[in-house]
Scaffold this active site. Structure first.
Site, mmCIF file in Angstrom:
data_model
loop_
_atom_site.group_PDB
_atom_site.id
_atom_site.type_symbol
_atom_site.label_atom_id
_atom_site.label_comp_id
_atom_site.label_asym_id
_atom_site.label_seq_id
_atom_site.Cartn_x
_atom_site.Cartn_y
_atom_site.Cartn_z
ATOM 1 N N ASN A 38 7.230 -8.712 1.329
ATOM 2 C CA ASN A 38 7.672 -7.381 1.729
ATOM 3 C C ASN A 38 7.049 -6.916 3.037
ATOM 4 O OD1 ASN A 38 8.691 -4.502 1.215
ATOM 5 N ND2 ASN A 38 6.470 -4.219 1.264
ATOM 6 N N ALA A 46 16.486 -9.724 14.416
ATOM 7 C CA ALA A 46 16.422 -11.180 14.427
ATOM 8 C C ALA A 46 15.570 -11.699 13.276
ATOM 9 C CB ALA A 46 15.859 -11.680 15.761
ATOM 10 N N SER A 100 0.802 -1.220 0.000
ATOM 11 C CA SER A 100 0.000 0.000 0.000
ATOM 12 C C SER A 100 0.835 1.272 0.000
ATOM 13 C CB SER A 100 -0.948 0.012 1.215
ATOM 14 O OG SER A 100 -0.209 0.031 2.422
ATOM 15 N N SER A 151 16.727 -6.279 5.519
ATOM 16 C CA SER A 151 17.143 -4.932 5.912
ATOM 17 C C SER A 151 18.622 -4.952 6.223
ATOM 18 C CB SER A 151 16.370 -4.476 7.158
ATOM 19 O OG SER A 151 16.955 -3.312 7.722
ATOM 20 N N ILE A 199 15.851 4.140 3.127
ATOM 21 C CA ILE A 199 15.115 4.458 1.904
ATOM 22 C C ILE A 199 14.175 5.638 2.185
ATOM 23 C CG2 ILE A 199 13.596 3.537 0.115
ATOM 24 C CD1 ILE A 199 16.376 2.194 0.281
ATOM 25 N N TYR A 214 13.359 -6.961 15.483
ATOM 26 C CA TYR A 214 13.389 -6.688 14.049
ATOM 27 C C TYR A 214 14.649 -7.275 13.400
ATOM 28 C CZ TYR A 214 13.159 -3.899 9.744
ATOM 29 O OH TYR A 214 13.107 -3.498 8.434
#
Length: 247
Positions: free
Chosen positions: A89, A156, A14, A141, A187, A154
């Site tokens: 994603n 992990a 989205s 990431s 980004i 995050y």
């Protein structure tokens, strides 16, 4: 390109990176299904596809719910055909220092960022195996390699995404299915634009190229990996971070 006419499923489409990836696949000729966590998000995806002239649909999906994943895959197959391109994603953050982190802050990130790969990849791999062709692209990431204080949950999950991809690439390679990971750095999205100017400046100092990446630059790599040019690449993690992390 080999992706023209194929069905691509992009989760978390989205906004930001997911929206750019969905648009890039649509422009390349794929039929695209983008998911969002809410009906309102799914409608925004559908409206964006209409504006861009992309064949496809927006659909609501809780990637933590196995039954919901199966129902969505059935609906996609009935309407468009089985997805032969999957982009995992969708992801969330629940930042906190480990000593303060609550159980739900750990569990929600694990189930959304990592558990979803198990559910969606398993659900899509059957049709890919039958077709003897498939592309699974996972979004990790730079934090997976660098680490970041306050993001043990995050980091992990994103390190797990990379290991998941390497193992699955070995399992599915003989069926003509590639599995790769893209690891973006900082980004230019709604999240980074909302940071205080001092925070943005500090982040930029760590990037040799001196700028944030564009979502379209991540999308371009996704299209490459799914197309003919990426056909002999599997099990890899591609770092796109402006030189912030080199290995």
């Amino acid at each position: 390109m080999s992706i023209a006419g194929k069905v691509a499923l992009v989760t978390g489409a989205s906004r930001g990176i997911g929206a750019a990836i969905a648009a890039a696949f649509g422009t390349a000729g794929a039929r695209v299904v983008g998911t969002a966590t809410t009906d309102e998000g799914a409608e925004r995806i559908a409206q964006q596809f209409d504006r861009q002239g992309i064949e496809g649909a927006g659909m609501a999906l809780d990637v933590r719910d196995g039954a919901a994943v199966n129902q969505l895959l059935e609906a996609v197959e009935q309407r468009f055909g089985a997805p032969l391109i999957l982009v995992n994603n969708a992801g969330i953050t629940r930042d906190n220092l480990l000593l303060r982190m609550k159980e739900d802050e750990w569990r929600d990130v694990i189930e959304t960022n990592l558990g979803a790969l198990y559910r969606l990849s398993k659900g899509c791999a059957r049709a890919m195996t039958k077709a003897r062709w498939g592309r699974i692209i996972n979004i990790s990431s730079v934090v997976a390699r660098m680490g970041n204080a306050g993001q043990v949950n995050y980091a992990a999950t994103k390190a797990g995404v990379e290991g998941f991809g390497r193992a699955l690439a070995r399992e599915l390679g003989s069926r003509g299915i590639t599995v790769n990971t893209i690891a973006p750095g900082f980004i230019d999205t709604d999240m980074t634009r909302a940071l205080p100017e001092a925070g943005r400046a500090a982040m930029l100092e760590r990037i040799p190229l001196g700028r944030f990446g564009a979502p379209e630059e991540i999308a371009a790599m996704a299209v490459f990996l799914a197309g003919d040019g990426g056909a002999y690449i599997t099990g890899e993690t591609i770092q796109i971070n402006g030189g912030m992390y080199m290995h």
